[in-house]
Write a protein that holds these residues in place. Structure first.
Motif, mmCIF file in Angstrom:
data_model
loop_
_atom_site.group_PDB
_atom_site.id
_atom_site.type_symbol
_atom_site.label_atom_id
_atom_site.label_comp_id
_atom_site.label_asym_id
_atom_site.label_seq_id
_atom_site.Cartn_x
_atom_site.Cartn_y
_atom_site.Cartn_z
ATOM 1 N N LYS A 96 23.811 0.285 29.635
ATOM 2 C CA LYS A 96 25.137 0.432 28.584
ATOM 3 C C LYS A 96 25.697 1.413 29.717
ATOM 4 O O LYS A 96 25.309 1.384 30.171
ATOM 5 C CB LYS A 96 24.299 1.257 26.974
ATOM 6 N N PHE B 241 30.719 -7.979 21.707
ATOM 7 C CA PHE B 241 29.856 -8.269 20.713
ATOM 8 C C PHE B 241 29.920 -7.288 19.993
ATOM 9 O O PHE B 241 31.534 -6.995 20.015
ATOM 10 C CB PHE B 241 28.251 -7.022 21.034
ATOM 11 N N SER C 151 26.231 -4.350 14.134
ATOM 12 C CA SER C 151 25.896 -5.487 12.611
ATOM 13 C C SER C 151 25.531 -4.753 12.075
ATOM 14 O O SER C 151 25.336 -2.832 11.792
ATOM 15 C CB SER C 151 24.706 -6.078 13.496
ATOM 16 N N ASP D 234 22.641 -5.093 10.052
ATOM 17 C CA ASP D 234 21.450 -5.382 10.576
ATOM 18 C C ASP D 234 20.775 -4.127 10.867
ATOM 19 O O ASP D 234 20.590 -4.051 12.069
ATOM 20 C CB ASP D 234 20.711 -6.294 11.109
ATOM 21 N N ASN D 235 19.881 -3.643 10.124
ATOM 22 C CA ASN D 235 19.356 -1.966 10.626
ATOM 23 C C ASN D 235 18.226 -2.254 11.866
ATOM 24 O O ASN D 235 18.244 -1.486 12.390
ATOM 25 C CB ASN D 235 18.190 -1.130 9.337
ATOM 26 N N GLN D 236 17.821 -3.531 11.688
ATOM 27 C CA GLN D 236 16.574 -3.792 13.547
ATOM 28 C C GLN D 236 17.508 -3.570 14.785
ATOM 29 O O GLN D 236 16.974 -4.271 15.435
ATOM 30 C CB GLN D 236 15.487 -4.914 13.202
ATOM 31 N N SER D 237 18.840 -4.580 14.087
ATOM 32 C CA SER D 237 19.563 -4.552 15.868
ATOM 33 C C SER D 237 21.140 -4.311 15.678
ATOM 34 O O SER D 237 21.810 -5.149 14.774
ATOM 35 C CB SER D 237 19.618 -6.048 15.456
ATOM 36 N N PRO D 238 21.228 -2.834 15.622
ATOM 37 C CA PRO D 238 22.544 -2.570 15.862
ATOM 38 C C PRO D 238 23.740 -3.287 16.249
ATOM 39 O O PRO D 238 25.144 -2.764 16.196
ATOM 40 C CB PRO D 238 22.945 -1.175 16.664
ATOM 41 N N GLU E 24 26.034 -7.317 17.239
ATOM 42 C CA GLU E 24 25.336 -8.495 16.842
ATOM 43 C C GLU E 24 26.786 -9.862 18.273
ATOM 44 O O GLU E 24 27.358 -9.624 18.223
ATOM 45 C CB GLU E 24 25.903 -8.974 16.184
ATOM 46 N N SER F 266 29.317 -7.735 27.190
ATOM 47 C CA SER F 266 28.587 -8.228 28.024
ATOM 48 C C SER F 266 28.626 -8.924 28.253
ATOM 49 O O SER F 266 28.822 -9.886 28.892
ATOM 50 C CB SER F 266 27.415 -7.738 26.841
ATOM 51 N N ARG G 1 25.761 2.400 10.793
ATOM 52 C CA ARG G 1 23.996 2.665 11.414
ATOM 53 C C ARG G 1 22.834 3.139 10.877
ATOM 54 O O ARG G 1 23.332 4.403 11.052
ATOM 55 C CB ARG G 1 24.429 2.062 12.763
#
Length: 331
Positions: free
Chosen positions: A48, A82, A85, A87-91, A93, A143, A251
């Protein structure tokens, strides 16, 4: 004849100026790391990068790719936007071929889009990140995705690849968070703070906390969790490291706390710095959000035998008092 040669030379020079920046794959720096463990994967760094740029400004950063496969491996680069998101498993998308709401991929220029590394090789390649002249203040997100894919010759002889019918492919992304200088909307808040239970036999205690970003630029909230016992005494202060939250997203993060013997009722209070300040007439003030949660730690495997022991001891004392008479004879 001379005229054609002259025109051809001008055309070659023009092509060099127009396309030269994307041709020189040979400029990549490659070094071999001695005694590197080859464990059938590859490493990319940094994961990052955060940049503050003015409209029209460009910078050059580097990416390193280390081949820990035990064979020569071909790497390809892909560019994707990007966004945040739910989705808590993937911040985040990744957007694939789609353009993100804060698109940066068209302004990312790696010096090469593919290269091959021998086992133990590490490549260092330059990546130019630019901001268009008409960019508005706020955030841009894109990205560089490093991809390795099974060769077609290997697929033809690999029964696993033939059975799956798909390429064996690994992808690792390097994320670029660009903040375009100027006035922006910074608006975020702590949305929840809780534990995963109300009663525990022992630690670890698992905390969850959520942060929502409703602004126009990414935020890096941070802070700490203060843990107090039944008497209100602070027994621990748990650090909450900075983490990014993209615009228009929420998040959720988790924190696990482990301690030796714990007993009784505890109160945990989280203090989250939103990652920006409010401008007052005299100074700038950090914005801090706070929430509390309480829970009990009752180690019954220790408490129950102890209580039974105490009850048994009391019963024994009472029984002795009521049934055993000690006569002291006189001499």
């Amino acid at each position: 004849m001379f005229k054609r040669f002259f025109q051809g030379g001008l055309l070659a020079i023009a092509c060099l100026f127009l396309f030269g920046s994307i041709l020189p794959a040979q400029a990549i720096k490659i070094e071999n790391l001695q005694n590197l463990d080859l464990i059938n994967d590859f490493i990319v760094g940094p994961g990052k990068q955060e940049l503050l740029l003015d409209p029209g400004q460009s910078v050059v950063k580097t990416i390193t790719v280390t081949n820990r496969f035990n064979k020569p491996t071909k790497f390809k680069l892909e560019l994707e936007d990007f966004k945040g998101s739910s989705d808590n498993q993937s911040p985040i998308e990744l957007m694939g071929l789609l353009q993100g709401p804060y698109s940066l991929k068209d302004y990312i220029k790696p010096e090469a889009m593919e290269f091959t590394l021998q086992p133990g090789d590490r490549a260092t390649l330059a990546v130019q990140i630019s901001v268009p002249n008409d960019a508005v203040p706020g955030g841009l997100y894109g990205s560089v995705i490093i991809t390795t894919q099974t060769d077609s010759e290997e697929e033809a002889t690999d029964p696993n690849a033939l059975k799956s019918g798909v390429d064996i492919k690994s992808r690792i992304a390097v994320l670029y968070f660009v903040r375009v200088s100027g006035p922006v909307k910074e608006d975020g808040s702590l949305t929840m703070f809780k534990t995963d239970g109300n009663f525990y036999q022992k630690s670890p205690i698992n905390f969850s906390y959520g942060f929502e970003n409703k602004g126009s630029v990414y935020l890096n909230p941070y802070g700490y969790i203060e843990l107090k016992n039944f008497y209100g005494t602070v027994v621990e202060r748990i650090k909450v490291d900075p983490y990014y939250v993209l615009p228009d997203s929420e998040r959720t993060m988790k924190k696990s706390f482990e301690r030796g013997f714990m007993f009784g009722r505890y109160t945990a209070e989280i203090f989250i710095n939103r990652g920006y300040t409010t401008n007052n007439a005299e100074d700038k003030t950090d914005v801090i959000d706070r929430q509390k949660v309480s829970f009990w730690v009752l180690p019954w495997k220790v408490v129950v035998p102890t209580l039974l022991g105490i009850v048994l001891l009391i019963w024994l004392i009472v029984w002795i008092k009521n049934n055993v008479h000690i006569n002291i004879g006189k001499k």
